[in-house]
Structures are given as structure tokens and as C-alpha cells.
Design a protein around this motif. Structure first.
Motif, PDB file in Angstrom:
ATOM      1  N   ASN A   1      30.280  12.234 -43.961  1.00 28.94           N
ATOM      2  CA  ASN A   1      29.695  11.678 -45.186  1.00 28.94           C
ATOM      3  C   ASN A   1      29.949  12.624 -46.357  1.00 28.94           C
ATOM      4  O   ASN A   1      29.822  13.822 -46.234  1.00 28.94           O
ATOM      5  CB  ASN A   1      28.187  11.511 -45.028  1.00 28.94           C
TER       6      ASN A   1
ATOM      7  N   LEU B   1      25.866  14.257 -48.097  1.00 31.92           N
ATOM      8  CA  LEU B   1      24.823  14.443 -47.085  1.00 31.92           C
ATOM      9  C   LEU B   1      23.544  14.951 -47.730  1.00 31.92           C
ATOM     10  O   LEU B   1      23.590  15.706 -48.702  1.00 31.92           O
ATOM     11  CB  LEU B   1      25.297  15.435 -46.026  1.00 31.92           C
ATOM     12  N   LYS B   2      22.427  14.528 -47.198  1.00 31.96           N
ATOM     13  CA  LYS B   2      21.123  15.000 -47.670  1.00 31.96           C
ATOM     14  C   LYS B   2      20.632  16.053 -46.689  1.00 31.96           C
ATOM     15  O   LYS B   2      20.117  15.735 -45.621  1.00 31.96           O
ATOM     16  CB  LYS B   2      20.143  13.835 -47.770  1.00 31.96           C
TER      17      LYS B   2
ATOM     18  N   VAL C   1      21.520  13.983 -41.520  1.00 33.58           N
ATOM     19  CA  VAL C   1      21.784  12.817 -40.669  1.00 33.58           C
ATOM     20  C   VAL C   1      23.139  12.231 -41.051  1.00 33.58           C
ATOM     21  O   VAL C   1      23.453  12.080 -42.223  1.00 33.58           O
ATOM     22  CB  VAL C   1      20.669  11.761 -40.850  1.00 33.58           C
ATOM     23  N   LEU C   2      23.937  11.896 -40.043  1.00 30.69           N
ATOM     24  CA  LEU C   2      25.272  11.332 -40.266  1.00 30.69           C
ATOM     25  C   LEU C   2      25.258   9.812 -40.089  1.00 30.69           C
ATOM     26  O   LEU C   2      25.872   9.269 -39.182  1.00 30.69           O
ATOM     27  CB  LEU C   2      26.280  11.948 -39.296  1.00 30.69           C
ATOM     28  N   ASP C   3      24.538   9.105 -40.914  1.00 25.54           N
ATOM     29  CA  ASP C   3      24.521   7.631 -40.922  1.00 25.54           C
ATOM     30  C   ASP C   3      24.519   7.009 -39.525  1.00 25.54           C
ATOM     31  O   ASP C   3      25.375   6.192 -39.196  1.00 25.54           O
ATOM     32  CB  ASP C   3      25.707   7.087 -41.707  1.00 25.54           C
ATOM     33  N   GLY C   4      23.600   7.424 -38.688  1.00 25.63           N
ATOM     34  CA  GLY C   4      23.490   6.867 -37.352  1.00 25.63           C
ATOM     35  C   GLY C   4      24.537   7.357 -36.376  1.00 25.63           C
ATOM     36  O   GLY C   4      24.609   6.893 -35.253  1.00 25.63           O
ATOM     37  N   GLU C   5      25.363   8.301 -36.803  1.00 26.63           N
ATOM     38  CA  GLU C   5      26.424   8.823 -35.950  1.00 26.63           C
ATOM     39  C   GLU C   5      26.082  10.189 -35.379  1.00 26.63           C
ATOM     40  O   GLU C   5      26.901  10.785 -34.691  1.00 26.63           O
ATOM     41  CB  GLU C   5      27.730   8.918 -36.732  1.00 26.63           C
TER      42      GLU C   5
END
Length: 71
Positions: A2, A5-6, A26-30
Motif C-alpha cells: 500500500n 499505510l497508516k 494493516v495491509l488491506d486485509g492482506e
């Protein structure tokens, strides 16, 4: 990975306290990304959802996960 990233620090990281912290995103659900808070432009480690779940589950126990190598 991403682009935006936050990043966040553990709730156990305190200021002013030891600055030996890592930040996570968090990697967008990954999965999750981890970096050294003192070197934000440095290397980023990425963990799949399965690997992160195994790691965090192991942190709640005194035994390493099955197949783990002790140093």
C-alpha cells in the motif's frame, strides 16, 4: 505494498520511554507491515494474515508455534 499505510505503535509503547519500538500497519486485509520506529524510511517487513495470526497467538503462550526454530 500500500502506498499510504497508516502506521501505529503498540499501546505498550510509551513516551517518554524507551524508543526501541516498532510500528505496524494493516495491509488491506492482506496481513501486516512492520517497521522500526527509529528508521521510518528503512526496511519494512510484511507478514501474511496467517503468519501474523500465528505470531500473535504464539506471543500469548510460553511455547513457540509448531515447527519454530529456537535460536
Amino acid at each position: 505494498m500500500n502506498k499510504e499505510l497508516k502506521w501505529f505503535k503498540s499501546s505498550r509503547s510509551t513516551d517518554p520511554g524507551p524508543q526501541n519500538c516498532v510500528e505496524a500497519a494493516v495491509l488491506d486485509g492482506e496481513g501486516m507491515a512492520i517497521r522500526d520506529s527509529k528508521d521510518r524510511g528503512g526496511a519494512v517487513l510484511q507478514f501474511s494474515v496467517t503468519a501474523w495470526s500465528t505470531f500473535t497467538a504464539a506471543m500469548g503462550t510460553s511455547a513457540p508455534p509448531p515447527g519454530a526454530v529456537r535460536g
